[in-house]
Design an enzyme around this catalytic site. Structure first.
Site: not given
Length: 429
Positions: A93, A167, A251
């Protein structure tokens, strides 16, 4: 119904106690008799398994908690399997969030070039796990939390698995809007639409009772009374939120303010480094045999409200939740958004019950959002093709199609860096 068996693949995650806490508190909704934590990291499994048993015991839950490093053994006879794995761990990551910045692109684990790298590493592993599930119990549901959720869920569905993606963005908005309104979250229904990590709240309905029809539209009221708090939460300018009249997910700032975010990330450093330090501290806490609750520090790890969303979804799928319910999930499009292919995976409210997942009809998506959704759907199609078949050219094509890349020279540089940083995880590279 008899008590259920659930398996969590990636059960050695420091996040797992959040799920355990939800399972313990909501045991009347989801009666679990056996929970199996599956993870290749035996040392972490020992810590997480021990804490899980203590949390269950403290809350009077009688479920048996087992741990195993073997996927086949862990998923055998499971009614549902939850996927929350991270191929390459926090080190991968950290790379995903770093090398794209060298090319002037956002470094993020689910969006842009970093998100593609994660998809390439993850899809083959998830499909292998899913085959174990199919052999063990073809009727078991696979619930995917693993990012990028849209691409991973699409891979599972195209391979014929009973899979749905989940989510926490939608339930997070529901809980925050309910707090602003001073009401129970079950009275708040979202007009949530888009793709995973590319969604907008086009409406917020205040219901007279949980699950009731009708209700009152309150999004304009929320924006008028709490516009600054909402804008701060999603880190976008208030004037833009008010101009749009919708609430974009957090996002969307990677698209709407890409260049500013790149500079911010260059100065701040990767989120992965922060999470790695949080995980180190959490593991120290988990080793304490006196700890029998999830620590407050876990809230900084991310994933708020996942446990509640997971319980609601699994209970509906397995028929323990009292009938059908409407939940925001990642599911096959099948004409709901007519400008997308049927096999695209969209994130919208759906009716969920033991018969499956049925996305609810949607009013036409405005051009301002539909264009971006269509472009990212095209990228996700190419990303999945690259994950399944490999090859530099397919990686390049996916990057060239991504709205945050879209230039030949840039896609070339990103492709080279992606491959250089991920060869150990890509069998074809």
């Amino acid at each position: 119904m008899s008590a259920l068996k659930l398996a969590i693949v990636g059960g050695g995650s420091t996040y797992t106690p959040e799920l355990i806490d939800g399972f313990a508190r909501l045991r009347d909704t989801l009666p679990i008799g056996e929970l199996v934590l599956v993870d290749p990291a035996a040392d972490r499994l020992e810590l997480i398994g021990g804490l899980a048993r203590r949390i269950f015991a403290k809350q009077g839950h009688g479920a048996v908690v087992r741990t195993t490093t073997e996927v086949a053994a862990g998923v055998a006879d499971a009614d549902a399997v939850l996927l929350q794995l991270r191929v390459g761990g926090q080190a991968a990551r950290d790379r995903d969030e770093t090398w794209p910045l060298e090319c002037g692109c956002v470094g993020q684990e689910t969006t842009g070039a970093g998100g593609l790298a994660k998809a390439l590493r993850t899809v083959p592993v998830v499909l292998d796990i899913a085959e174990h599930v199919r052999r063990a119990n073809p009727d078991a549901w696979i619930v995917d939390f693993t990012n990028p959720v849209g691409i991973v869920t699409r891979a599972l569905q195209e391979a014929g698995h009973k899979a749905v993606g989940l989510c926490n963005v939608a339930i997070g908005f529901q809980r925050r809007f309910a707090k602003h309104l001073g009401v129970d979250p079950e009275l708040v229904r979202l007009d949530h639409v888009g793709l995973n990590h590319l969604t907008w709240e086009r409406g917020v309905t205040l219901l007279d009772a949980p699950g009731a029809a009708g209700g009152r539209e309150v999004l304009p009221e929320l924006l008028a009374g709490f516009g600054q708090e909402i804008a701060d939460d999603i880190r976008l300018p208030r004037r833009v939120v008010e101009r749009l009249g919708v609430v974009p997910s957090y996002y969307l700032r990677y698209f709407y303010q890409h260049d500013a975010v790149v500079e911010e990330l260059k100065a701040k450093g990767s989120r992965a480094a922060e999470v790695a330090e949080i995980e180190r501290r959490l593991l120290e806490m988990y080793a304490d045999p006196a700890l029998d609750t999830k620590p407050e520090l876990l809230a900084e790890r991310g994933g708020a409200f996942y446990s509640e969303a997971a319980v609601q979804l699994i209970a509906a799928l397995l028929g323990t939740g009292g009938g059908s319910s409407v939940q925001v999930v990642n599911a096959r499009n099948d004409g709901v958004l007519p400008f997308l292919p049927d096999d695209a995976v969209i994130e919208v409210p759906a009716e969920v019950d033991a018969a499956g997942v049925r996305p609810l009809p949607q009013r036409p998506l405005e051009p301002l959002y539909a264009g971006l959704v269509a472009a990212v759907t095209g990228y996700e199609h190419l990303a999945l093709d690259a994950a399944l078949r490999g090859g530099r050219d397919r990686v390049f094509d996916a990057l060239l199609a991504h709205p945050l890349v879209g230039q030949i020279e840039l896609a070339d540089r990103l492709t080279d860096r992606l491959l250089a940083h991920n060869r150990e995880h890509l069998a074809w590279a």
